[in-house]
Scaffold this motif. Structure first.
Motif, PDB file in Angstrom:
ATOM      1  N   UNK A   7     -46.964  29.645  30.886  1.00 17.01           N
ATOM      2  CA  UNK A   7     -47.733  28.579  32.133  1.00 17.01           C
ATOM      3  C   UNK A   7     -49.373  29.328  31.917  1.00 17.01           C
ATOM      4  N   UNK A   8     -49.123  30.139  30.913  1.00 16.15           N
ATOM      5  CA  UNK A   8     -50.569  30.955  31.202  1.00 16.15           C
ATOM      6  C   UNK A   8     -52.126  30.302  30.704  1.00 16.15           C
ATOM      7  N   UNK A   9     -53.179  30.655  31.026  1.00 10.52           N
ATOM      8  CA  UNK A   9     -54.199  30.713  30.595  1.00 10.52           C
ATOM      9  C   UNK A   9     -54.693  30.800  29.906  1.00 10.52           C
ATOM     10  N   UNK A  90     -62.366  23.980  29.940  1.00  8.56           N
ATOM     11  CA  UNK A  90     -61.833  22.880  29.384  1.00  8.56           C
ATOM     12  C   UNK A  90     -61.738  21.515  30.494  1.00  8.56           C
ATOM     13  N   UNK A  91     -62.276  20.759  29.215  1.00  9.21           N
ATOM     14  CA  UNK A  91     -62.676  18.919  30.684  1.00  9.21           C
ATOM     15  C   UNK A  91     -61.312  18.998  31.699  1.00  9.21           C
ATOM     16  N   UNK A  92     -60.686  19.250  32.286  1.00 10.50           N
ATOM     17  CA  UNK A  92     -59.470  18.820  33.152  1.00 10.50           C
ATOM     18  C   UNK A  92     -59.380  20.399  34.280  1.00 10.50           C
ATOM     19  N   UNK A  93     -60.066  21.627  33.615  1.00 10.83           N
ATOM     20  CA  UNK A  93     -60.587  22.821  34.401  1.00 10.83           C
ATOM     21  C   UNK A  93     -62.275  22.230  35.217  1.00 10.83           C
ATOM     22  N   UNK A 120     -53.713  26.817  36.999  1.00  7.05           N
ATOM     23  CA  UNK A 120     -52.371  27.979  38.400  1.00  7.05           C
ATOM     24  C   UNK A 120     -53.349  27.360  40.147  1.00  7.05           C
ATOM     25  N   UNK A 121     -54.190  26.772  40.105  1.00 12.33           N
ATOM     26  CA  UNK A 121     -54.946  27.103  41.056  1.00 12.33           C
ATOM     27  C   UNK A 121     -56.459  27.526  40.920  1.00 12.33           C
TER      28      UNK A 121
END
Length: 251
Positions: A7-9, A90-93, A120-121
């Protein structure tokens, strides 16, 4: 892939030389295709704006999201970034706080410090483009480190063009608080000899360098990009669950 990196960025850094390729042609669409090929969630760019006048963006804003899936969070109506340093996400960040720093130097240099809310928080990403002289770079890293130290603690990545040729000396001050990852040679892009571009991280994160997609010739810039996978470090005392035990088959 190791479980902790599933699940890494993906965080990338790229000095795009204002879209000027090794063929000395300025081709923003080619640069945008190269950024898209990195498949990164967060990208720090250097030389994303022209240096003269009002520092307009070197990349067309109307194509940026369509071609890369990323949006800028550290600029203004004219500039994509600050002192040419842009941060694309990314737009969700979500960008929660943006700090634009003027770094001490005989030449104009800056940094952006952006607190993001990601899958990731909270994560703090610092984009830098350090000076040409080692004594300037050391002063600039001290300034960045002291500024970050005055903020609320947060998992932090520093990425950018550090302009440091050596892999052994020159960046020691930042190494007191951050791990500087082994550097690939990124400059010049046609035959990389120097590891100018770096990524560093605090001890709250696990970060590993990732392969970079092959760039078509002529190269979109005189630098090659770098990419890293970033994930949270497990808390002390925690461990992965044991795999389920298999029962012996009946005879």
């Amino acid at each position: 892939m190791e479980p902790e990196f599933q699940t890494a960025l993906r965080i990338a850094s790229y000095n795009i030389r204002a879209g000027l390729g090794t063929d000395l042609r300025r081709d923003p669409a080619r640069t945008l295709r190269a950024i898209a090929a990195l498949k990164a969630d967060i990208v720090t760019l250097q030389e994303a704006d022209f240096r003269m006048g009002a520092r307009p963006s070197a990349l067309p804003r109307d194509l940026l999201r369509d071609m890369t899936g990323l949006v800028p969070v550290a600029g203004d109506d004219r500039s994509l970034g600050w002192h040419g340093i842009a941060l694309l996400v990314r737009p969700d960040i979500v960008a929660q706080d943006v700090h634009r720093l003027d770094l001490p130097s005989a030449e104009p240099r800056g940094a952006v410090v952006v607190d993001l809310l990601s899958a990731l928080g909270p994560i703090r990403v610092v984009g830098v483009h350090l000076g040409l002289l080692r004594r300037s770079r050391r002063r600039q890293l001290d300034y960045v480190r002291d500024f970050i130290g005055g903020l609320a603690p947060m998992p932090t990545v520093i990425a950018g063009d550090f302009n440091e040729r050596s892999t052994r000396v020159g960046l020691g001050r930042i190494a007191q608080d951050f791990t500087i990852l082994p550097a690939a040679r990124t400059f010049p892009s046609t035959l990389p000899l120097l590891p100018l571009d770096r990524i560093a991280h605090c001890d709250q994160l696990q970060v590993r360098m990732e392969p970079v997609p092959k760039m078509p010739a002529p190269h979109p810039s005189d630098h090659r990009p770098i990419v890293a996978a970033v994930t949270a470090r497990p808390m002390a005392g925690s461990r992965r669950p044991d795999p389920p035990h298999s029962s012996p088959l009946p005879r």
